[in-house]
Design an enzyme around this catalytic site. Structure first.
Site, PDB file in Angstrom:
ATOM      1  N   CYS A  91      82.096   9.442  30.511  1.00  0.00           N
ATOM      2  CA  CYS A  91      80.912   8.920  29.825  1.00  0.00           C
ATOM      3  C   CYS A  91      79.710   9.111  30.744  1.00  0.00           C
ATOM      4  CB  CYS A  91      81.126   7.444  29.502  1.00  0.00           C
ATOM      5  SG  CYS A  91      79.667   6.699  28.746  1.00  0.00           S
ATOM      6  N   CYS A 258      73.161  10.413  25.618  1.00  0.00           N
ATOM      7  CA  CYS A 258      74.581  10.781  25.680  1.00  0.00           C
ATOM      8  C   CYS A 258      74.826  11.924  26.682  1.00  0.00           C
ATOM      9  CB  CYS A 258      75.109  11.167  24.299  1.00  0.00           C
ATOM     10  SG  CYS A 258      76.916  11.188  24.254  1.00  0.00           S
TER      11      CYS A 258
HETATM   12  O1  PYC Z   1      76.662   9.162  27.723  1.00  0.00           O
HETATM   13  O2  PYC Z   1      78.484  10.375  27.643  1.00  0.00           O
HETATM   14  C1  PYC Z   1      77.786   9.452  27.252  1.00  0.00           C
HETATM   15  C2  PYC Z   1      78.279   8.615  26.142  1.00  0.00           C
HETATM   16  C3  PYC Z   1      79.433   8.758  25.444  1.00  0.00           C
HETATM   17  C4  PYC Z   1      79.461   7.741  24.489  1.00  0.00           C
HETATM   18  C5  PYC Z   1      78.327   7.008  24.638  1.00  0.00           C
HETATM   19  N1  PYC Z   1      77.611   7.560  25.649  1.00  0.00           N
END
Ligand code: PYC
Length: 341
Positions: A91, A258
């Site tokens: 993550c 993300c």
């Molecule tokens: O930042 O990789 C990330 C992530 C995955 C799910 C929520 N954030």
């Protein structure tokens, strides 16, 4: 006060997305690697995840990371990622949160202008370079695991698409998790938070169709064999600046841009020949916060027929500490694993 369990945590947010960094109370999870620990935790200890991320201690988009001793000699800390969807192999926002918390609490030796922290994650070694000014974390660049494009411009029949079954054009890439990428325009949805429920419903229908008819499979990481993320790309996005709504199982949106999704998107753009090594790529979340990504090298993943051409991404973003606390379980609590709503 009565408590049958006590967990210590430092809460943070990374560009809007929470990471509850659990610093005590779990103990060492059995397993020779962090991925073995992840699989053991999912099978035997999932109640701990649920207690920490579900209501009433968490919420429908809660995310966290449990600190562990590393399982490999070249790492400083081990990390197990937890969120309402389960336990991710990697993550990005969580790693930026972990690295910030480790510096801000002095759980690593802090050096200026940069503190380097080597993290043992279920997906592999991730190096976090924390920019440090006046003793404080001022941004993190993480060197992510090898990322690769699995499929480009394939068509998926989605029986449960809101409003009726339809064929959806998508690409699929891995950046620490698998991401299906779909243009919002293609599926007739606006890039507008007022339409979040419809976008989320569409995302869940796409995940369901994909995991039923053509599930992905990571060539080297056990138990990474589904897609629980749909990156809906906003109109006007390109290989320099992209905006997206990241729909995640079982029905929430990443508030951050993300990190693993940004890595997957860069792998896809690289496979298209639209993003070269060394070029900056800015990825913007549904709430308007940003990460800057860059591909720094080529790599390979897997062997033989499973072998994939991959790229090594870096992701830069910021996190802030929001609280420190102890989370308790009273033995008479009627919701020992919390609940979802
Ligand atoms: O930042 O990789 C990330 C992530 C995955 C799910 C929520 N954030």
């Amino acid at each position: 006060m009565r408590a049958s369990r006590v967990f210590a945590a430092v809460d943070s947010h990374t560009e809007g997305m929470p990471t509850r960094v659990v610093t005590g109370g779990v103990g060492v999870i059995p397993g020779a690697t962090m991925n073995e620990r992840r699989l053991h935790f999912m099978a035997e200890m999932d109640g701990v995840r649920q207690l920490l991320v579900n209501e009433p201690r968490g919420h429908a988009a809660m995310s966290g990371a449990i600190l562990q001793p590393p399982t490999r000699p070249d790492a400083d800390w081990g990390v197990l990622y937890i969120e309402v969807s389960g336990c991710l192999p990697m993550c990005g926002h969580g790693t930026i949160g972990v690295a910030t918390v480790l510096v801000e609490t002095g759980m690593v030796t802090v050096t200026e202008p940069e503190t380097v922290i080597r993290l043992d994650t279920p997906a592999g070694l991730v190096v976090a370079r924390v920019a440090v000014r006046d003793g404080h974390a001022d941004g993190v660049t993480l060197e992510n695991v090898p990322s690769f494009c699995d499929r480009l411009d394939e068509v998926l029949h989605v029986p449960g698409f809101p409003g009726g079954a339809r064929d959806v054009r998508y690409s699929l890439a891995f950046g620490g998790n698998f991401y299906a990428m779909v243009d919002l325009d293609d599926v007739g949805l606006p890039f507008d938070r007022a339409h979040q429920y419809k976008i989320s419903e569409a995302g869940l229908a796409i995940m369901d169709a994909l995991n039923t008819s053509a599930p992905p499979h990571h060539p080297t990481i056990d138990g990474v064999d589904h897609c629980h993320h749909v990156e809906f790309i906003a109109p006007g996005s390109d290989a320099r600046l992209s905006r997206h709504a990241m729909a995640i199982h079982p029905g929430w949106f990443d508030r951050s841009p993300c990190g693993t999704g940004t890595s997957a998107r860069m792998a896809e753009l690289w496979a298209r020949g639209e993003l070269a090594l060394g070029e900056d790529f800015v990825n913007e979340s549904f709430i308007g916060s940003r990460f800057t990504g860059r591909l720094v090298a080529e790599a390979t993943v897997g062997e033989g027929e499973q072998r994939r051409r991959a790229v090594l991404p870096t992701i830069t973003g910021r996190a802030w500490v929001t609280g420190m606390g102890q989370y308790l379980l009273d033995p008479t609590d009627p919701f020992p694993t919390g609940f979802t709503f």
